[in-house]
Write a protein that holds these residues in place. Structure first.
Motif, PDB file in Angstrom:
ATOM      1  N   ALA A  92       0.853  -1.165  -0.101  1.00  0.00           N
ATOM      2  CA  ALA A  92       0.078   0.096  -0.023  1.00  0.00           C
ATOM      3  C   ALA A  92       1.101   1.220  -0.066  1.00  0.00           C
ATOM      4  N   VAL A  93       2.346   1.103   0.429  1.00  0.00           N
ATOM      5  CA  VAL A  93       3.174   2.435   0.319  1.00  0.00           C
ATOM      6  C   VAL A  93       3.790   2.426  -1.052  1.00  0.00           C
ATOM      7  N   GLU A  94       3.388   3.138  -1.919  1.00  0.00           N
ATOM      8  CA  GLU A  94       4.123   3.469  -3.130  1.00  0.00           C
ATOM      9  C   GLU A  94       4.702   4.734  -3.055  1.00  0.00           C
ATOM     10  N   TYR A  95       6.231   4.694  -3.738  1.00  0.00           N
ATOM     11  CA  TYR A  95       6.883   6.109  -3.519  1.00  0.00           C
ATOM     12  C   TYR A  95       6.148   7.186  -4.242  1.00  0.00           C
ATOM     13  N   LEU A  96       5.610   7.291  -5.426  1.00  0.00           N
ATOM     14  CA  LEU A  96       5.360   8.379  -6.007  1.00  0.00           C
ATOM     15  C   LEU A  96       3.931   8.944  -5.150  1.00  0.00           C
ATOM     16  N   GLU A  97       3.006   8.066  -4.697  1.00  0.00           N
ATOM     17  CA  GLU A  97       1.797   8.563  -3.978  1.00  0.00           C
ATOM     18  C   GLU A  97       2.482   9.103  -2.552  1.00  0.00           C
ATOM     19  N   GLN A  98       3.230   8.687  -2.020  1.00  0.00           N
ATOM     20  CA  GLN A  98       3.934   9.517  -0.775  1.00  0.00           C
ATOM     21  C   GLN A  98       4.529  10.925  -1.227  1.00  0.00           C
ATOM     22  N   VAL A  99       5.098  10.931  -2.209  1.00  0.00           N
ATOM     23  CA  VAL A  99       5.714  12.013  -2.680  1.00  0.00           C
ATOM     24  C   VAL A  99       4.752  13.241  -3.062  1.00  0.00           C
ATOM     25  N   HIS A 100       3.614  12.651  -3.865  1.00  0.00           N
ATOM     26  CA  HIS A 100       2.558  13.360  -4.163  1.00  0.00           C
ATOM     27  C   HIS A 100       1.532  13.998  -2.772  1.00  0.00           C
ATOM     28  N   ALA A 101       1.571  13.115  -2.029  1.00  0.00           N
ATOM     29  CA  ALA A 101       0.815  13.553  -0.613  1.00  0.00           C
ATOM     30  C   ALA A 101       1.812  14.693   0.165  1.00  0.00           C
TER      31      ALA A 101
END
Length: 676
Positions: free
Chosen positions: A431-440
């Protein structure tokens, strides 16, 4: 920046791209239309204000219809029409998609997927980046094009191939395998060093000879993560080498600057553009609004800020975007009236000195026939066309903005290496994906009104007040030291969970997480405690969070907020550590959007970041400055008008403003500010 091999190949002296003002352009594919239509196209281009046209992007089969035969009659005619109209040319090398005769004669150029199956012609990019046969034919074509048009006075820019690596970046054929081995030998020198880097003692993967190494093909279990990471690096470098080969042919025959179109966007991750940037005479990017995302407008802003970061803060070109719907998303949403203009102005506000669209005339046939264009299927009696003409007029009034730079005191660190390494086969939580965390993290910052640079972890950080480090799982010692020095000198950083965990070989940094940043942050994590996909935890502050928690202990840091429930109940969730003259914050979970914004706003305020009054998620306020000039871009994404403070001249309405400036609902204002 060097390529991943560490190879310091000679780079040609950079040429300067010059355009008369902000470029307003498009891709033009005249080969799709009867020549009788071409003069009308050029007349309408002038009516719309188009002054830069990319041609010959997919022209291989037209100018080289069979082996050994070249016919430039049609391209000569189009070049002449554009020159007569005063429309400058961004000339493609035509190598993006080989014609059927080439793959028929040489099927060995076709790419192979990770399951060992060949990918066939009938679409585009049906070629292997490592194929010497393909390169021989492609460079012969480039030589013909460059010989013919290298000194043409209307060629303003050269366009190498098109969206390199969009479809064919990861090839597993025999040529790619051999090239991968050579790349590895250059990188590691010895088999022993490769075995150490990849940890091949695990699962009896130890190699004894370079010839035993394959590309990371699909297998019965999961693949070696070091091998997969290096294959991404190799693939990026291989296509960069191909770009260099085309550029070298052009440079020997033309003085015009050279570039290719990057794909800094939410769904393409194959190429490390930081390692490509120094090879570009001007950085160019393709970006399309992605309606598969919850917040496509914020992703657009992020992509533009990252493109500017790749360009080292210098102006860049938006080489492709859409007037309305695209054709490749599951639901291709048409843009609302005015949205095309807002999107274009967002890019200009973030440093673009050129706005170009795919494409000029909407295709009547082919895979992209339902992709929007400057001239739609409905023709000139359409809302899209009327907005295109209005946008062309606006861009014409913005010419004076050319060459100015975006002013930002906040940065987000971004790394393709970290992206590739994070999204691996086996990790603590899928559930932890790099780009999603950067976007958040970026969205939280943007919601505070901050103007943000998105930069490489090794970049000069000295000009920033706050640096945010989201999920930087893989980091080198040098990049970690760079952040440490920034904080010690008085800067503020926010590092989020799953950062600093491994080195550049995807080797875990032992002794407790977050590894590379443990001393900087003043914490030690014994164990990850990821949350289930539907789980939510509460913090003592009242904030709610998801995805992640961990068993964290303080060493020198202080607890700012604490988990109330979940597997880490009673354990700090947010910490702050005094380090040298600065402060290092750590976030051990993923707060909901509003809580994330509140935390970031608190940290930014402490760091002395003061966004323009009223700026936030719905109202973007960004400045471009330079040579004594200052321009305030106000983009209102909200359904209500807003008032901003501005003194000077509004380039949108061509009126003088003094004080309160009303930005209409879904509207824009661009103010040339008077000196204080």
């Amino acid at each position: 920046m060097q390529s991943h091999t560490g190879n310091t190949e000679h780079r040609a002296e950079r040429r300067t791209w010059r355009h008369d003002g902000i470029a307003f352009g498009c891709d033009y594919n005249p080969e799709q239309w009867d020549p009788e239509v071409w003069p009308e196209d050029v007349r309408l281009m002038r009516e719309a204000g188009v002054d830069l046209v990319a041609i010959n992007i997919f022209g291989w089969s037209q100018i080289n219809p069979r082996k050994g035969t070249f016919d430039f009659t049609a391209l000569d005619a189009v070049m002449g029409l554009l020159a007569e109209a005063g429309i400058r040319v961004n000339l493609g090398t035509a190598t993006a998609s080989p014609p059927p005769w080439l793959s028929t004669l040489h099927p060995e150029i076709l790419p192979v997927a990770d399951d060992g199956t060949t990918r066939y012609p009938g679409g585009r990019q049906a070629w292997c980046p490592s194929s010497p046969v393909f390169r021989r034919y492609a460079l012969a074509l480039v030589e013909q094009v460059a010989e013919r048009y290298g000194s043409h006075p209307n060629v303003e820019l050269w366009h190498v191939s098109n969206e390199l690596g969009c479809h064919n970046a990861l090839c597993h054929c025999a040529e790619s395998t051999a090239s991968f081995r050579r790349w590895l030998e250059q990188r590691y020198g010895t088999i022993a060093e490769l075995n150490r880097a990849w940890g091949t003692s695990f699962w009896s993967q130890r190699y004894d000879d370079w010839a035993e190494i394959l590309t990371p093909m699909r297998n019965l279990s999961t693949r070696n993560p070091g091998q997969v990471l290096d294959f991404h690096r190799f693939s990026s470098d291989e296509l960069l080498g191909y770009y260099r080969a085309e550029a070298e042919v052009i440079r020997a025959r033309s003085a015009a600057p050279i570039t290719t179109n990057f794909m800094v966007t939410a769904h393409i991750r194959n190429l490390d553009y930081f390692s490509w940037a120094s090879e570009m005479d001007v950085v160019a990017n393709d970006h399309y609004l992605d309606n598969r995302l919850a917040d496509p407008t914020t992703e657009l802003a992020f992509a533009a800020d990252l493109t500017r970061g790749i360009a080292g803060g210098e102006p860049w070109i938006l080489m492709e975007t859409s007037t309305s719907a695209v054709n490749w998303q599951p639901h291709n949403i048409a843009k609302a009236r005015g949205e095309m203009t807002r999107n274009a102005v967002q890019h200009i506000a973030r440093g673009a000195d050129g706005i170009c669209f795919f494409q000029w005339r909407a295709s009547a046939q082919g895979s992209e026939k339902f992709h929007s264009a400057l001239l739609p299927h409905a023709g000139t009696d359409s809302d899209v066309w009327r907005e295109v003409v209005d946008l062309g007029g606006l861009i014409g009034r913005l010419d004076e903005v050319t060459g100015t730079r975006v002013a930002a005191d906040t940065a987000v660190l971004f790394s393709w290496d970290a992206w590739w390494a994070t999204d691996a086969d086996n990790r603590p939580s899928h559930a932890v994906e790099y780009l999603e965390q950067v976007h958040a993290a970026y969205a939280a910052l943007r919601a505070t009104g901050a103007t943000i640079d998105v930069v490489h972890p090794g970049a000069d950080l000295s000009g920033y007040k706050i640096v945010v480090v989201p999920a930087l799982y893989s980091v080198t010692d040098e990049a970690a030291a760079n952040l440490d020095a920034f904080v010690a000198a008085g800067g503020t950083t926010l590092v989020t969970f799953y950062s600093g965990i491994v080195d550049e070989y995807d080797r875990v940094r032992l002794g407790g997480y977050p590894g590379a940043f443990a001393e900087l942050l003043g914490i030690r994590v014994q164990e990850f405690a990821p949350l289930g996909p539907d789980d939510e935890v509460r913090l003592a502050s009242g904030a709610r969070a998801r995805l992640w928690s961990e068993h964290l202990a303080l060493t020198t840091a202080e607890a700012v907020d604490t988990f109330v429930d979940g597997p880490a109940a009673g354990i700090p969730a947010v910490t702050r550590n005094a380090h040298g003259e600065g402060s290092a914050w750590y976030l051990a979970t993923r707060p909901d959007a509003a809580d994330y914004r509140s935390l970031v706003a608190r940290i930014a305020d402490e760091a002395g970041v003061t966004p323009p009054a009223g700026a936030g998620a719905d109202l973007e306020l960004v400045r471009r400055t330079g040579d004594g000039r200052s321009y305030l871009f106000a983009v209102n994404h909200g359904a209500e008008p807003v008032v901003v403070d501005g003194v000077g001249f509004d380039l949108v309405t061509s009126t003088t403003v003094d004080g309160d400036v009303t930005v209409p609902a879904f509207g824009i204002r661009i103010i040339r500010e008077e000196a204080a």
